[in-house]
Design an enzyme around this catalytic site. Structure first.
Site, PDB file in Angstrom:
ATOM      1  CB  SER A 284      -0.920  -0.001   1.228  1.00 21.07           C
ATOM      2  OG  SER A 284      -0.180  -0.255   2.404  1.00 21.07           O
TER       3      SER A 284
ATOM      4  CG  HIS B  52      -3.052  -0.975  -2.795  1.00 18.53           C
ATOM      5  ND1 HIS B  52      -3.347   0.330  -2.465  1.00 18.53           N
ATOM      6  CD2 HIS B  52      -3.201  -1.695  -1.655  1.00 18.53           C
ATOM      7  CE1 HIS B  52      -3.657   0.389  -1.180  1.00 18.53           C
ATOM      8  NE2 HIS B  52      -3.577  -0.822  -0.673  1.00 18.53           N
TER       9      HIS B  52
ATOM     10  CD  GLU C 222      -4.142   3.155  -4.903  1.00 22.06           C
ATOM     11  OE1 GLU C 222      -4.251   4.387  -4.856  1.00 22.06           O
ATOM     12  OE2 GLU C 222      -3.439   2.499  -4.094  1.00 22.06           O
TER      13      GLU C 222
ATOM     14  CG  ASN D  32      -3.127   3.689   1.899  1.00 26.68           C
ATOM     15  OD1 ASN D  32      -4.118   3.813   2.599  1.00 26.68           O
ATOM     16  ND2 ASN D  32      -2.722   2.509   1.464  1.00 26.68           N
TER      17      ASN D  32
END
Length: 325
Positions: free
Chosen positions: A153, A174, A186, A224
Site C-alpha cells: 500500500s 493494490h 490501484e 493512502n
C-alpha cells in the site's frame, strides 16, 4: 508482415507499423495472448491475502495460497467459506457458485509451489525486507512469463522490481480492504513495467468485476496518500486532547458522512500498517506534515494494533467495543 494502425499523438494522428506473426496477430496481440492469466499464486493468508483469494476464485481463476504455517491457511479458507456463505444468504452468489469457487482454492506451505502460476500476488506484511526476501526465494522457481506483483500500500514498486529478474513484468496490484466489498484496485507501474504487463492486469481487474485506478509510483500512491494523513491527524487530535476517541469518530461520521470514524478505521486497517505507511510517506517525501503521531507509535509499541489484537483505539474484548482513551 506489416500492417498499420492509428494511435493518438499529443497533437496529431500518426501511422505506426505493427509487426504481425505467422498467424496474422499483431505484436501487441501476441504479447497479450502470451500473458493470458488463468492461475494465481497468493503469498500471505492474512486479511488481504484471503480476501484476494476469495474474489479470484469467484471470478474463475485457479488459486494457490501460501503462508508460513498451516493454521493461518486453515483459518483463511474457513473465513473465505463463511464470507461466501454470507454472500449466498444475501443472494449475491448461488450455492453452486460458492462450491465451484471453494474447489478452486488450494493451499500450500511451500512458497516454491507458486512458481507454476501465471500471476503471483505478494500480500505479506508491509515491510520491504520481508517482501524482498519472498521474491528472492521465489524467483528461481518461476515460469519465464509469470507476472510478479505486490499488494503493497506504500512501498516503491520500482525498488521492489529492481531486486527481481523481471522488472518489466512487475507491478503494484493494490486491493482495498475488505477485498470482496471494495470496488477499487490501484495499478502501479514501476519505471520498467512494460505495456503488456499493464494490459494483462487491467484485463484481470475487469474479469474480477472491479475498477482499476492507475497510480504513479510515488509513496503511498493515491488512496493512502490521502487517507493515511487524515488518520494520522485524527490521532494527533486525540494526542493533543482536542477530542476523545468517541467524539472524533462521531464528528467525522455525522459531520462528514464517513461510514466509519478515522480511529475506528485505523483499528480496522491495523495500527502497525498505518504507522508503516506514514513512515514511508515521511521518509520518502521528507515533509514534516507526514510525521507519524507519537501516540500512534506508542500504541504499536504496546502491541495494540487494532481489531487483529483485540485492542487499539477501541477495546474489542467485550461484546461492544469500548474506547481506550
Amino acid at each position: 508482415m506489416l500492417k498499420f494502425d492509428w494511435f493518438a499523438a499529443p497533437c496529431a494522428y500518426a501511422l505506426r507499423p505493427v509487426r504481425s506473426d505467422a498467424y496474422g496477430l499483431s505484436q501487441m496481440e501476441s504479447e497479450d495472448r502470451a500473458m493470458d492469466i488463468n492461475s494465481v499464486g497468493i503469498v500471505g493468508a492474512g486479511q488481504m491475502g484471503n480476501g484476494i483469494a476469495h474474489v479470484f476464485a469467484l471470478a474463475g481463476f485457479d488459486v494457490l495460497m501460501t503462508d508460513i504455517n498451516q493454521d493461518a491457511l486453515d483459518k483463511a479458507v474457513a473465513l473465505i467459506e463463511r464470507n461466501m456463505d454470507r454472500q449466498v444468504s444475501r443472494e449475491k452468489i448461488t450455492e453452486a457458485e460458492k462450491s465451484a469457487a471453494m474447489a478452486r482454492i488450494k493451499t500450500t506451505l511451500k512458497l516454491t509451489d507458486l512458481g507454476q502460476t501465471d500471476l503471483v500476488i505478494e500480500a505479506a506484511t508491509e515491510r520491504e525486507t520481508v517482501k524482498q526476501a519472498i521474491f528472492e526465494d521465489l524467483l528461481p522457481h518461476l515460469k519465464p512469463e509469470t507476472i510478479l506483483t505486490s499488494n503493497t500500500s506504500s512501498i516503491s514498486i520500482t525498488r521492489l522490481a529492481s531486486r527481481t529478474d523481471r522488472p518489466e513484468k512487475f507491478m503494484g496490484f493494490h486491493f482495498m480492504n475488505p477485498v470482496p466489498v471494495m470496488q477499487l484496485v490501484e495499478l502501479i507501474r514501476g519505471i520498467a513495467t512494460d505495456d503488456a504487463t499493464y494490459r494483462a492486469l487491467l484485463k484481470v481487474v475487469e474479469k474480477l468485476g472491479k475498477t482499476a485506478a492507475s497510480a504513479e509510483d510515488f509513496p503511498a500512491f493515491i488512496v493512502n496518500r490521502i487517507l493515511m494523513p487524515m488518520i494520522n491527524e485524527a490521532v494527533y487530535t486525540l494526542y493533543e486532547g482536542v477530542g476523545s476517541v468517541k467524539s472524533i469518530d462521531e464528528s467525522l461520521k455525522l459531520g462528514a458522512n464517513h461510514p466509519m470514524g478515522p480511529l475506528e478505521l485505523a483499528d480496522f486497517i491495523g495500527l502497525d500498517t498505518c504507522l508503516a505507511i506514514m513512515n514511508v510517506l515521511h521518509e520518502g517525501l521528507a515533509d514534516t506534515k507526514y510525521r507519524p503521531c507519537p501516540l500512534l507509535t506508542k500504541y504499536v509499541e504496546a502491541g495494540w494494533l487494532g481489531r487483529k489484537t483485540q485492542r487499539g483505539f477501541y477495546d474489542y474484548r467485550g461484546d461492544v467495543p469500548v474506547p481506550t482513551r
